[in-house]
Design a protein around this motif. Structure first.
Motif, PDB file in Angstrom:
ATOM      1  N   LEU A 133       0.887  -1.167   0.000  1.00 31.07           N
ATOM      2  CA  LEU A 133       0.000   0.000   0.000  1.00 31.07           C
ATOM      3  C   LEU A 133       0.923   1.214   0.000  1.00 31.07           C
ATOM      4  CD1 LEU A 133      -2.522  -1.114   2.786  1.00 31.07           C
ATOM      5  CD2 LEU A 133      -2.614  -1.596   0.339  1.00 31.07           C
ATOM      6  N   PRO A 134       1.012   1.965  -1.082  1.00 29.84           N
ATOM      7  CA  PRO A 134       2.093   2.950  -1.216  1.00 29.84           C
ATOM      8  C   PRO A 134       2.057   4.088  -0.214  1.00 29.84           C
ATOM      9  CG  PRO A 134       0.542   3.091  -3.046  1.00 29.84           C
ATOM     10  CD  PRO A 134       0.177   1.871  -2.280  1.00 29.84           C
ATOM     11  N   HIS A 135       0.871   4.535   0.163  1.00 32.87           N
ATOM     12  CA  HIS A 135       0.757   5.651   1.116  1.00 32.87           C
ATOM     13  C   HIS A 135      -0.400   5.321   2.059  1.00 32.87           C
ATOM     14  CE1 HIS A 135       3.435   7.928  -1.502  1.00 32.87           C
ATOM     15  NE2 HIS A 135       2.649   7.624  -2.517  1.00 32.87           N
ATOM     16  N   ALA A 136      -0.080   4.606   3.114  1.00 30.64           N
ATOM     17  CA  ALA A 136      -1.130   4.116   3.998  1.00 30.64           C
ATOM     18  C   ALA A 136      -1.862   5.262   4.702  1.00 30.64           C
ATOM     19  CB  ALA A 136      -0.538   3.173   5.031  1.00 30.64           C
ATOM     20  N   THR A 137      -3.169   5.116   4.805  1.00 32.30           N
ATOM     21  CA  THR A 137      -3.980   6.068   5.557  1.00 32.30           C
ATOM     22  C   THR A 137      -4.651   5.328   6.708  1.00 32.30           C
ATOM     23  OG1 THR A 137      -6.058   5.709   4.377  1.00 32.30           O
ATOM     24  CG2 THR A 137      -4.485   7.241   3.378  1.00 32.30           C
ATOM     25  N   LEU A 138      -5.239   6.094   7.624  1.00 38.31           N
ATOM     26  CA  LEU A 138      -5.893   5.483   8.779  1.00 38.31           C
ATOM     27  C   LEU A 138      -7.003   4.534   8.329  1.00 38.31           C
ATOM     28  CD1 LEU A 138      -6.113   8.562  11.189  1.00 38.31           C
ATOM     29  CD2 LEU A 138      -4.383   6.736  11.130  1.00 38.31           C
ATOM     30  N   ARG A 139      -7.615   4.835   7.181  1.00 37.53           N
ATOM     31  CA  ARG A 139      -8.700   3.991   6.674  1.00 37.53           C
ATOM     32  C   ARG A 139      -8.219   2.663   6.119  1.00 37.53           C
ATOM     33  NH1 ARG A 139     -11.976   8.080   2.892  1.00 37.53           N
ATOM     34  NH2 ARG A 139      -9.853   8.665   2.390  1.00 37.53           N
ATOM     35  N   ASP A 140      -6.908   2.502   6.003  1.00 39.70           N
ATOM     36  CA  ASP A 140      -6.361   1.221   5.558  1.00 39.70           C
ATOM     37  C   ASP A 140      -6.203   0.235   6.713  1.00 39.70           C
ATOM     38  OD1 ASP A 140      -4.264   2.985   3.224  1.00 39.70           O
ATOM     39  OD2 ASP A 140      -6.128   1.887   2.810  1.00 39.70           O
ATOM     40  N   THR A 141      -6.480   0.667   7.925  1.00 36.56           N
ATOM     41  CA  THR A 141      -6.448  -0.251   9.062  1.00 36.56           C
ATOM     42  C   THR A 141      -7.493  -1.341   8.855  1.00 36.56           C
ATOM     43  OG1 THR A 141      -5.629   1.381  10.650  1.00 36.56           O
ATOM     44  CG2 THR A 141      -6.900  -0.462  11.531  1.00 36.56           C
ATOM     45  N   ALA A 142      -7.028  -2.607   8.822  1.00 34.40           N
ATOM     46  CA  ALA A 142      -7.911  -3.712   8.465  1.00 34.40           C
ATOM     47  C   ALA A 142      -7.158  -5.028   8.651  1.00 34.40           C
ATOM     48  CB  ALA A 142      -8.368  -3.593   7.006  1.00 34.40           C
ATOM     49  N   VAL A 143      -7.866  -6.126   8.461  1.00 33.76           N
ATOM     50  CA  VAL A 143      -7.231  -7.439   8.381  1.00 33.76           C
ATOM     51  C   VAL A 143      -7.018  -7.753   6.907  1.00 33.76           C
ATOM     52  CG1 VAL A 143      -7.405  -9.898   8.900  1.00 33.76           C
ATOM     53  CG2 VAL A 143      -8.367  -8.207  10.497  1.00 33.76           C
ATOM     54  N   TYR A 144      -5.786  -8.101   6.546  1.00 36.31           N
ATOM     55  CA  TYR A 144      -5.430  -8.367   5.157  1.00 36.31           C
ATOM     56  C   TYR A 144      -5.198  -9.858   4.968  1.00 36.31           C
ATOM     57  CZ  TYR A 144      -5.074  -3.396   4.305  1.00 36.31           C
ATOM     58  OH  TYR A 144      -5.381  -2.061   4.154  1.00 36.31           O
ATOM     59  N   TYR A 145      -5.891 -10.418   4.006  1.00 39.48           N
ATOM     60  CA  TYR A 145      -5.829 -11.847   3.745  1.00 39.48           C
ATOM     61  C   TYR A 145      -5.099 -12.128   2.440  1.00 39.48           C
ATOM     62  CZ  TYR A 145      -9.647 -12.203   7.160  1.00 39.48           C
ATOM     63  OH  TYR A 145     -10.430 -12.134   8.291  1.00 39.48           O
ATOM     64  N   CYS A 146      -4.126 -13.005   2.512  1.00 38.18           N
ATOM     65  CA  CYS A 146      -3.428 -13.512   1.331  1.00 38.18           C
ATOM     66  C   CYS A 146      -3.978 -14.916   1.059  1.00 38.18           C
ATOM     67  CB  CYS A 146      -1.926 -13.560   1.616  1.00 38.18           C
ATOM     68  SG  CYS A 146      -0.938 -14.427   0.394  1.00 38.18           S
ATOM     69  N   ILE A 147      -4.453 -15.148  -0.134  1.00 38.42           N
ATOM     70  CA  ILE A 147      -5.101 -16.418  -0.467  1.00 38.42           C
ATOM     71  C   ILE A 147      -4.509 -16.949  -1.762  1.00 38.42           C
ATOM     72  CG2 ILE A 147      -7.307 -17.528  -1.040  1.00 38.42           C
ATOM     73  CD1 ILE A 147      -8.625 -15.075   0.415  1.00 38.42           C
ATOM     74  N   VAL A 148      -4.226 -18.234  -1.764  1.00 38.62           N
ATOM     75  CA  VAL A 148      -3.744 -18.892  -2.972  1.00 38.62           C
ATOM     76  C   VAL A 148      -4.827 -19.855  -3.444  1.00 38.62           C
ATOM     77  CG1 VAL A 148      -2.046 -20.504  -3.883  1.00 38.62           C
ATOM     78  CG2 VAL A 148      -1.318 -18.657  -2.391  1.00 38.62           C
ATOM     79  N   THR A 149      -5.212 -19.749  -4.699  1.00 41.04           N
ATOM     80  CA  THR A 149      -6.301 -20.571  -5.200  1.00 41.04           C
ATOM     81  C   THR A 149      -6.091 -20.913  -6.659  1.00 41.04           C
ATOM     82  OG1 THR A 149      -8.693 -20.681  -5.553  1.00 41.04           O
ATOM     83  CG2 THR A 149      -7.675 -18.525  -5.733  1.00 41.04           C
ATOM     84  N   SER A 150      -6.597 -22.068  -7.018  1.00 33.38           N
ATOM     85  CA  SER A 150      -6.537 -22.488  -8.416  1.00 33.38           C
ATOM     86  C   SER A 150      -7.787 -22.069  -9.168  1.00 33.38           C
ATOM     87  CB  SER A 150      -6.371 -24.008  -8.495  1.00 33.38           C
ATOM     88  OG  SER A 150      -7.459 -24.640  -7.846  1.00 33.38           O
ATOM     89  N   ASN A 151      -8.537 -21.154  -8.610  1.00 28.51           N
ATOM     90  CA  ASN A 151      -9.749 -20.667  -9.265  1.00 28.51           C
ATOM     91  C   ASN A 151     -10.780 -21.765  -9.472  1.00 28.51           C
ATOM     92  OD1 ASN A 151      -9.276 -17.937  -9.414  1.00 28.51           O
ATOM     93  ND2 ASN A 151      -8.240 -18.056 -11.368  1.00 28.51           N
ATOM     94  N   THR A 152     -10.853 -22.687  -8.499  1.00 28.26           N
ATOM     95  CA  THR A 152     -11.895 -23.697  -8.566  1.00 28.26           C
ATOM     96  C   THR A 152     -13.203 -23.189  -7.992  1.00 28.26           C
ATOM     97  OG1 THR A 152     -11.145 -24.574  -6.442  1.00 28.26           O
ATOM     98  CG2 THR A 152     -10.264 -25.596  -8.436  1.00 28.26           C
ATOM     99  N   GLY A 153     -13.219 -21.962  -7.559  1.00 27.85           N
ATOM    100  CA  GLY A 153     -14.453 -21.367  -7.086  1.00 27.85           C
ATOM    101  C   GLY A 153     -14.509 -21.158  -5.598  1.00 27.85           C
ATOM    102  N   LYS A 154     -13.494 -21.567  -4.866  1.00 22.11           N
ATOM    103  CA  LYS A 154     -13.562 -21.462  -3.416  1.00 22.11           C
ATOM    104  C   LYS A 154     -12.326 -20.739  -2.883  1.00 22.11           C
ATOM    105  CE  LYS A 154     -13.267 -25.381  -1.181  1.00 22.11           C
ATOM    106  NZ  LYS A 154     -13.741 -26.696  -0.686  1.00 22.11           N
ATOM    107  N   LEU A 155     -12.535 -19.672  -2.153  1.00 16.59           N
ATOM    108  CA  LEU A 155     -11.438 -18.986  -1.481  1.00 16.59           C
ATOM    109  C   LEU A 155     -11.365 -19.484  -0.043  1.00 16.59           C
ATOM    110  CD1 LEU A 155     -12.024 -15.286  -2.620  1.00 16.59           C
ATOM    111  CD2 LEU A 155     -10.431 -16.939  -3.592  1.00 16.59           C
ATOM    112  N   ILE A 156     -10.190 -19.897   0.376  1.00 20.79           N
ATOM    113  CA  ILE A 156      -9.991 -20.328   1.755  1.00 20.79           C
ATOM    114  C   ILE A 156      -9.268 -19.207   2.489  1.00 20.79           C
ATOM    115  CG2 ILE A 156      -9.002 -22.059   3.284  1.00 20.79           C
ATOM    116  CD1 ILE A 156     -11.182 -23.129   1.450  1.00 20.79           C
ATOM    117  N   PHE A 157      -9.976 -18.585   3.436  1.00 19.69           N
ATOM    118  CA  PHE A 157      -9.408 -17.477   4.191  1.00 19.69           C
ATOM    119  C   PHE A 157      -8.692 -18.016   5.430  1.00 19.69           C
ATOM    120  CE2 PHE A 157     -11.231 -13.565   2.373  1.00 19.69           C
ATOM    121  CZ  PHE A 157     -12.153 -14.102   1.500  1.00 19.69           C
ATOM    122  N   GLY A 158      -7.463 -17.536   5.649  1.00 16.67           N
ATOM    123  CA  GLY A 158      -6.741 -17.839   6.871  1.00 16.67           C
ATOM    124  C   GLY A 158      -7.043 -16.775   7.914  1.00 16.67           C
ATOM    125  N   GLN A 159      -6.099 -16.577   8.835  1.00 11.85           N
ATOM    126  CA  GLN A 159      -6.305 -15.584   9.893  1.00 11.85           C
ATOM    127  C   GLN A 159      -5.875 -14.185   9.473  1.00 11.85           C
ATOM    128  OE1 GLN A 159      -8.023 -16.255  12.759  1.00 11.85           O
ATOM    129  NE2 GLN A 159      -8.363 -18.117  11.585  1.00 11.85           N
TER     130      GLN A 159
END
Lengths: 114, 109
Positions: free
Chosen positions: B75-101
Motif C-alpha cells: 500500500l504505497p501511502h497508507a492512511t488510517l482507513r487502511d487499518t484492516a485485516v489483510y488476507y493472502c489467499i492462494v487458489t486455483s480458481n476452482t471457485g472457493k477462497l480459503i481465508f486464513g487468519q
C-alpha cells in the motif's frame, strides 16, 4: 444493482426456529458464494453456485443448512431448527465466473440465535 | 489449494508504505495469489491478484517472487482507513477462497 445486497442485515431468532437469509448478487455475475464468520473468527466457506447449480456444498456444516439459487440470480440460505452455535455473520459474494477473480462481498447478515 | 503464512499483526505510520508479506511455498503452477482486506464490521474487499508477474492497480501493488513462493502487498501511502485485516489467499480458481487468519494492519497517525 451496484453491489451485492443481503437481507436482512440483522436477524434475532429463537433457538429451534427456521431462518432464511437472502442474497442479491451483482447483475450478470454467474458465480455466487456463501461464507460465515463467527465472532472473532475467520471466514468459513459454506457453498458455491455456478448459475443455479451448486457444484461445491462441502462447507455446509450440517443437514440443517441448505441453499438454493433461482434464475441465476437471487440465492437463499436456509437454516432449520437454529442452534446457538449458528450465531454468526453470513456473507454472500458474487463474481463474473468462477475463474474471474475479484469476488464482491455483501455486508452480511448478522444472525443471533437466543 | 496451497496454504499461506502471514504475520499476525503489523504497524505502519500514516503516509508511509505498508509492505505486507505472505509465504506460499507450496504454490503450484496454476494457482493465483489473491489479496483481500476486511475492515471492521464489513464484508471482505478484493484488492488485487496475480499469477507470475507483478501487478498494480489503484489500490495497491503486488510483488511476486520469481520462484512464486512468496509475495508482498504494498500500500504505497497508507492512511488510517487502511487499518484492516489483510488476507493472502492462494487458489486455483476452482471457485472457493480459503481465508486464513490474515494480518491485522494498524495504521498509526
Amino acid at each position: 444493482g451496484a453491489g451485492v445486497s443481503q437481507s436482512p442485515s440483522n436477524k434475532v431468532t429463537e433457538k429451534g426456529k427456521d431462518v432464511e437469509l437472502r442474497c442479491d448478487p451483482i447483475s450478470g455475475h454467474t458465480a455466487l458464494y456463501w461464507y460465515r464468520q463467527s465472532l472473532g473468527q475467520g471466514l468459513e466457506f459454506l457453498i458455491y453456485f455456478q448459475g443455479n447449480s451448486a457444484p461445491d456444498k462441502s462447507g455446509l456444516p450440517s443437514d440443517r443448512f441448505s441453499a438454493e439459487r433461482t434464475g441465476g440470480s437471487v440465492s437463499t440460505l436456509t437454516i432449520q431448527r437454529t442452534q446457538q452455535e449458528d450465531s454468526a455473520v453470513y456473507l454472500c459474494a458474487s463474481s463474473l465466473s468462477r475463474d474471474r477473480g475479484g469476488y464482491t462481498f455483501g455486508s452480511g447478515t448478522r444472525l443471533t440465535v437466543v | 489449494d496451497a496454504k499461506t503464512t502471514q504475520p499476525t499483526s503489523m504497524d505502519c505510520a500514516e503516509g508511509r508504505a505498508a509492505n505486507l508479506p505472505c509465504n506460499h511455498s507450496t504454490i503450484s503452477g496454476n494457482e493465483y495469489v489473491y489479496w483481500y482486506r476486511q475492515i471492521h464490521s464489513q464484508g471482505p474487499q478484493y484488492i488485487i491478484h496475480g499469477l507470475k508477474n507483478n501487478e498494480t492497480n489503484e489500490m495497491a501493488s503486488l510483488i511476486i517472487t520469481e520462484d512464486r513462493k512468496s509475495s508482498t502487498l504494498i500500500l504505497p501511502h497508507a492512511t488510517l482507513r487502511d487499518t484492516a485485516v489483510y488476507y493472502c489467499i492462494v487458489t486455483s480458481n476452482t471457485g472457493k477462497l480459503i481465508f486464513g487468519q490474515g494480518t491485522t494492519l494498524q495504521v498509526k497517525p
